[in-house]
Design a protein around this motif. Structure first.
Motif, short mmCIF file in Angstrom:
data_model
loop_
_atom_site.label_atom_id
_atom_site.label_comp_id
_atom_site.label_asym_id
_atom_site.label_seq_id
_atom_site.Cartn_x
_atom_site.Cartn_y
_atom_site.Cartn_z
N ILE A 29 0.83 -1.21 0.00
CA ILE A 29 0.00 0.00 0.00
C ILE A 29 0.87 1.26 0.00
O ILE A 29 0.59 2.22 -0.73
CB ILE A 29 -0.95 -0.01 1.22
N GLY A 30 1.92 1.24 0.81
CA GLY A 30 2.80 2.41 0.89
C GLY A 30 3.49 2.72 -0.43
O GLY A 30 3.60 3.89 -0.82
N SER A 31 3.94 1.71 -1.15
CA SER A 31 4.62 1.93 -2.43
C SER A 31 3.65 2.47 -3.48
O SER A 31 4.01 3.33 -4.28
CB SER A 31 5.28 0.64 -2.92
N LEU A 32 2.40 1.97 -3.47
CA LEU A 32 1.41 2.46 -4.42
C LEU A 32 1.10 3.94 -4.17
O LEU A 32 1.00 4.73 -5.11
CB LEU A 32 0.13 1.63 -4.33
N ILE A 33 0.98 4.31 -2.90
CA ILE A 33 0.70 5.71 -2.57
C ILE A 33 1.88 6.59 -2.93
O ILE A 33 1.73 7.65 -3.54
CB ILE A 33 0.36 5.84 -1.07
N LEU A 34 3.08 6.16 -2.54
CA LEU A 34 4.26 6.98 -2.79
C LEU A 34 4.53 7.16 -4.28
O LEU A 34 4.92 8.24 -4.72
CB LEU A 34 5.49 6.37 -2.11
N LEU A 35 4.31 6.10 -5.06
CA LEU A 35 4.62 6.18 -6.49
C LEU A 35 3.56 6.94 -7.27
O LEU A 35 3.88 7.59 -8.28
CB LEU A 35 4.77 4.77 -7.07
#
Length: 258
Positions: A88-94
């Motif tokens: 979830i964090g990588s999807l938000i950050l990217l």
């Protein structure tokens, strides 16, 4: 057996490495934002630093997907917290930087836009905030959508919804205060205004890097019963703003017309 044990532990390792990668990516992104906002580095350097955050974010996403596929295929939940957090964090950050870059490359390579390329509103209070702030080079030639033509042509051709005059049947004074209140609702900082001159000047600051855009709004009579609105938005850095000025103008014009 050792190979089998390693294969079983690989998804857990992937989840933990993904969590470490997204933590590092977040720290790099925060450093880029703080560095530019605090004046410790310029916008271009901040973008380069942010590229590092995007790279680690991509690594985190790949590792998190590996964990997710294994967890779903084998119905196993080891390292669930690390894997889901990283995914979830990588999807938000990217999403935010990649969406910004995509929107930017889809926009023309300009940093100064107006609803009236033939007679753009002029800055007064903000005139000294950037070199040649009132110089609008409508004849500058740029590449956009496979064409090589002037800024004025590109705006008139591809952004007709913005360059089409917005005139309403109302007194100029009423139109002026409507524009003034709309600018405040946008969250812009009003720098100067004059009802007599039909001029409102404001600044808008971007969330990520704190980029400042200088805005001037002009209200003039249109016919005997109406008033016309025009606007100009310009990135103070004099660098390509990845479509930010156009987005500001679109949002404001939409709010004003609604």
């Amino acid at each position: 057996l050792p190979i089998f044990e390693f294969a079983m532990r690989l998804p857990i390792l992937a989840a933990r490495l993904a969590l470490a990668a997204i933590a590092l990516a977040t720290a790099i992104a925060a450093a880029a934002m703080i560095g530019v906002r605090a004046g410790m580095t310029d916008f271009s350097t901040g973008q380069e630093i942010m590229a590092g955050a995007v790279a680690f974010g991509c690594i985190a996403l790949v590792l998190a997907v590996i964990w997710t596929v294994h967890a779903l295929r084998h119905n196993r939940g080891e390292a669930k917290r690390a894997g889901m957090t990283a995914l979830i964090g990588s999807l938000i950050l990217l999403y935010i930087p990649l969406h910004t870059v995509y929107e930017g490359w889809m926009a023309p390579a300009i940093h100064d836009v107006t609803t009236d390329p033939d007679d753009p509103p002029a800055y007064v209070a903000l005139a000294g905030k950037a070199p040649d702030a009132n110089r609008f080079d409508a004849g500058e030639k740029i590449h956009y959508r496979g064409e090589y033509n002037t800024v004025s042509y590109m705006l008139h051709t591809y952004y007709t919804e913005l360059t089409k005059p917005l005139a309403l049947i109302m007194p100029p004074a009423k139109m002026f205060w409507r524009c003034f209140n709309a600018a405040k609702k946008m969250g812009w900082r009003i720098v100067d205004y004059s009802e007599k001159d039909g001029r409102i000047e404001a600044t808008a600051t971007s969330f990520w890097f704190g980029q400042v855009s200088d805005i001037v709004i002009r209200v003039r009579p249109a016919g005997t019963l109406g008033a016309r609105f025009d606007m100009r938005a310009r990135s103070r850095s004099n660098e390509r703003d990845f479509g930010r000025s156009l987005e500001l103008m679109k949002a404001y014009r939409g709010a004003l017309a609604s």
